[in-house]
Structure formats: structure tokens, C-alpha cells
Design an enzyme around this catalytic site. Structure first.
Site, mmCIF file in Angstrom:
data_model
loop_
_atom_site.group_PDB
_atom_site.id
_atom_site.type_symbol
_atom_site.label_atom_id
_atom_site.label_comp_id
_atom_site.label_asym_id
_atom_site.label_seq_id
_atom_site.Cartn_x
_atom_site.Cartn_y
_atom_site.Cartn_z
ATOM 1 N N LEU A 14 0.815 -1.206 0.000
ATOM 2 C CA LEU A 14 0.000 0.000 0.000
ATOM 3 C C LEU A 14 0.853 1.262 0.000
ATOM 4 O O LEU A 14 0.533 2.250 -0.669
ATOM 5 C CB LEU A 14 -0.935 0.002 1.214
ATOM 6 C CG LEU A 14 -2.062 -1.037 1.225
ATOM 7 C CD1 LEU A 14 -2.840 -0.935 2.531
ATOM 8 C CD2 LEU A 14 -2.992 -0.862 0.039
ATOM 9 N N THR A 32 9.515 7.081 3.246
ATOM 10 C CA THR A 32 10.489 6.460 4.138
ATOM 11 C C THR A 32 10.390 4.944 4.056
ATOM 12 O O THR A 32 9.331 4.376 3.782
ATOM 13 C CB THR A 32 10.290 6.890 5.601
ATOM 14 O OG1 THR A 32 9.131 6.243 6.152
ATOM 15 C CG2 THR A 32 10.140 8.398 5.717
ATOM 16 N N ASP A 53 13.301 3.548 10.523
ATOM 17 C CA ASP A 53 12.683 2.453 11.251
ATOM 18 C C ASP A 53 11.758 3.102 12.275
ATOM 19 O O ASP A 53 12.229 3.722 13.233
ATOM 20 C CB ASP A 53 13.759 1.599 11.938
ATOM 21 C CG ASP A 53 13.182 0.383 12.653
ATOM 22 O OD1 ASP A 53 11.974 0.385 12.982
ATOM 23 O OD2 ASP A 53 13.944 -0.573 12.908
ATOM 24 N N ASN A 80 1.697 4.357 7.385
ATOM 25 C CA ASN A 80 1.399 3.103 6.715
ATOM 26 C C ASN A 80 2.256 1.939 7.196
ATOM 27 O O ASN A 80 1.845 0.778 7.086
ATOM 28 C CB ASN A 80 1.580 3.284 5.203
ATOM 29 C CG ASN A 80 1.569 1.976 4.454
ATOM 30 O OD1 ASN A 80 0.531 1.353 4.279
ATOM 31 N ND2 ASN A 80 2.750 1.529 4.022
ATOM 32 N N SER A 131 -5.389 1.933 9.084
ATOM 33 C CA SER A 131 -5.938 0.981 10.031
ATOM 34 C C SER A 131 -6.555 -0.186 9.265
ATOM 35 O O SER A 131 -6.174 -0.471 8.129
ATOM 36 C CB SER A 131 -6.954 1.682 10.936
ATOM 37 O OG SER A 131 -7.407 0.832 11.963
ATOM 38 N N TYR A 145 -2.336 -8.489 16.316
ATOM 39 C CA TYR A 145 -2.507 -7.548 15.210
ATOM 40 C C TYR A 145 -3.726 -6.678 15.473
ATOM 41 O O TYR A 145 -3.660 -5.448 15.350
ATOM 42 C CB TYR A 145 -2.660 -8.292 13.886
ATOM 43 C CG TYR A 145 -2.948 -7.368 12.725
ATOM 44 C CD1 TYR A 145 -1.947 -6.543 12.215
ATOM 45 C CD2 TYR A 145 -4.213 -7.304 12.155
ATOM 46 C CE1 TYR A 145 -2.209 -5.678 11.159
ATOM 47 C CE2 TYR A 145 -4.482 -6.437 11.104
ATOM 48 C CZ TYR A 145 -3.480 -5.637 10.606
ATOM 49 O OH TYR A 145 -3.742 -4.772 9.567
ATOM 50 N N LYS A 149 -3.943 -2.408 16.187
ATOM 51 C CA LYS A 149 -4.789 -1.494 15.432
ATOM 52 C C LYS A 149 -5.897 -0.893 16.305
ATOM 53 O O LYS A 149 -6.295 0.254 16.085
ATOM 54 C CB LYS A 149 -5.378 -2.207 14.218
ATOM 55 C CG LYS A 149 -4.324 -2.625 13.182
ATOM 56 C CD LYS A 149 -3.582 -1.409 12.618
ATOM 57 C CE LYS A 149 -2.682 -1.800 11.462
ATOM 58 N NZ LYS A 149 -1.991 -0.625 10.854
ATOM 59 N N THR A 180 -1.594 -7.395 -1.649
ATOM 60 C CA THR A 180 -0.255 -6.874 -1.384
ATOM 61 C C THR A 180 0.575 -7.964 -0.719
ATOM 62 O O THR A 180 0.138 -9.101 -0.575
ATOM 63 C CB THR A 180 -0.313 -5.648 -0.449
ATOM 64 O OG1 THR A 180 -0.746 -6.078 0.852
ATOM 65 C CG2 THR A 180 -1.297 -4.599 -0.980
#
Length: 294
Positions: A14, A32, A53, A80, A131, A145, A149, A180
Site C-alpha cells: 500500500l 520512508t 525504522d 502506513n 488501520s 494484530y 490497530k 499486497t
């Protein structure tokens, strides 16, 4: 209107789609990635690539300051950077859990914290937190995970209220599934326990986690931590739309004069949010003193 973007995790998935879409419409992008070499194929005079990082708060502050020093005003911050961690709670080590939170939650928090003084000084800006619909509901084997979020959603909703008086918008982009690397090379796995084989089979259609299993120290008994007798499986084939679909939705989002705090993005994502909220409503309805709002 030409905008300037700051995008983390911009080298693939993404993040790369957001970067290329912004450049394609004539915007400037500060992108980045942990390894800037992974973006050498994107050559554009309007693109600046910086190493970062997001788990390192000091590096985040220095990089965000450097970005504002270089380009002046930044209109859109896209948090992201992140990945998926799959495993039942007892399949995960402390290091795996902390790294998930450091990347998905604290990474976005540090970038937001570093950017806010600049955005407040310029009196404008839009922070977009990438998100997931999983931050509305929950899913077995995705607990950490989901937790990362849910934490992102909690602080970002408050941040939206804090920054609104300064002309700064905050939006939680609750993404559905896209084709992805997220479920492939970007995903990490706990160490399989036989007790959860049936759940893996029901959720993924296979008894094992796909890809290389994370080898980490475990407090499990020898029988529980024994290697699986199954061959490692490939990731399930994706039937989801490409990341360019998500990028187009993000372009539309940042073009809105009054963007919402929450925006559901992706085919099927709205139905997933509806199901998750209905499940929560059913829980609350078991309490006779609780009345769900009309």
C-alpha cells in the site's frame, strides 16, 4: 492543488501504491523505508526517500524534522508502516508481541507526535492512519494484530479531537483486504501449537501457517513445540483488488475539505464493519440496562 506527502513504509504494498499515485497526480512525496535502496527504481525529482525504522522514536523525530526542513509544508502524513502477526496468544513470544506493537502502534504514534508541532505551526494538515476493519471487530489468531490497530484507533480518535481546533484533520482509514505482500512476505507467524490446528484449518483452509515459521524460544513442553508433520504451505491465493484501488480512495479522502475521522475502504470492507458492530450490539443487548442508540 499540489500537496506534499510524508509516507512511512513506502517501499512496497500500500505504501508504494500511495507514493506512486501521489507522484502521478503531480504531488511531492517524502517516502520512508527501512532500506531506501528498495525504492531506487522510483526516480522522480518530486520524490525524496529517507531511511526510517518507525520503532526508533529518536530516529522518527529526526527524520520528520528533516522532512519538514527540506520541503517546508507537509500536507498529508500517511502512517502506513506495519505488518501482520498471526498466532494464538500462547504461540507468541514476548519479543514478537512487542515488535508488533512497536511497529503498528508506537511507530504511528511517534510519527504523529513528531509531526504535530509542525502541522500546528502551519495551521493545517491531514494525518491518515492506515488501520483495518480488524480494528472494529476481532479474529482468532490475529489477536495481537487486532490489538495494535485497536490501540491505533483509540489514540487517533482522541488526537482528532485535540487537533481539530488547529485546522488539522485525522482520519483512520479502515482498510479491507488488498492484494499486497501483507499476507505474504510481510506477515510473521507464531510457533504452531497442535491445539490450534482446527482453528487454523477453519480460518485459512490449511492446518499450518504458510511460509517459514518464526523460530523463537518457547516455554511450551517438548510435545507442544514439536515441529509440524505437515509441509509448509503457500499463502492462500489472493482474489482481492490491487493496492492501486486503495490508493485511489486515499487520494479522494485527502481531497475532501472535511474528511471523516473514520473511512472504510475496500470491497467487502463495509459489510465486515457492519457484521463486527452488529456482534457488539448483540453483546450489549444482553444487558437489560443498556439501550443501543437508534
Amino acid at each position: 492543488m499540489t500537496r506534499t506527502w510524508f509516507i512511512t513504509g513506502a517501499n512496497r504494498g500500500l505504501g508504494r501504491a500511495f507514493t506512486t499515485a501521489a507522484l502521478a497526480q503531480g504531488d511531492r512525496v517524502v517516502a520512508t523505508a527501512r532500506d531506501p535502496k528498495t525504492m531506487e527504481d522510483l526516480r522522480d525529482e518530486r520524490l525524496t526517500v529517507l531511511p526510517l525504522d518507525v520503532r526508533d522514536r529518536g530516529a522518527v523525530i529526526d527524520t520528520v524534522n528533516a522532512a519538514f526542513d527540506k520541503v517546508g509544508t507537509i500536507d498529508v502524513i500517511i502512517n502506513n508502516a506495519g505488518y501482520g502477526l498471526v498466532g494464538a496468544l500462547e504461540e507468541l513470544t514476548e519479543a514478537e508481541i512487542r515488535d508488533q506493537m512497536d511497529t503498528n502502534f508506537y511507530g504511528a504514534l511517534w510519527v504523529s507526535q513528531a509531526a504535530v508541532p509542525h502541522l500546528r505551526a502551519q495551521g493545517s494538515g491531514h494525518i491518515v492512519q492506515i488501520s483495518t476493519v480488524g480494528a472494529v471487530g476481532s479474529l482468532p489468531l490475529f489477536g495481537l494484530y487486532n490489538a495494535s490497530k485497536w490501540a491505533l484507533e483509540g489514540f487517533s480518535a482522541s488526537l482528532a479531537d485535540e487537533l481539530r481546533p488547529f485546522g488539522i484533520h485525522v482520519t483512520l482509514a479502515q482498510m479491507g483486504g488488498f492484494d499486497t505482500d501483507w499476507a505474504k512476505s510481510s506477515m510473521k507467524f507464531g510457533t504452531e501449537l497442535p491445539a490450534y490446528t482446527e482453528q487454523r484449518q477453519a480460518l485459512f483452509g490449511m492446518p499450518d501457517y504458510w511460509g517459514p515459521l518464526v523460530q523463537a524460544e518457547s516455554a511450551h513442553t517438548p510435545d507442544e513445540s514439536a515441529p509440524s508433520t505437515h509441509e509448509p504451505a503457500e499463502a492462500p491465493e489472493s482474489t482481492e483488488p490491487g493496492p492501486e484501488v486503495a490508493a485511489a480512495a486515499i487520494l479522494d479522502l485527502v481531497a475532501m475539505p472535511n474528511p471523516p475521522v473514520r473511512k472504510v475502504i475496500g470491497p467487502g470492507a463495509h459489510q465486515m464493519v457492519t457484521m463486527a458492530l452488529d456482534a457488539r450490539r448483540q453483546d450489549y443487548l444482553t444487558d437489560p440496562e443498556f439501550t443501543w442508540p437508534a
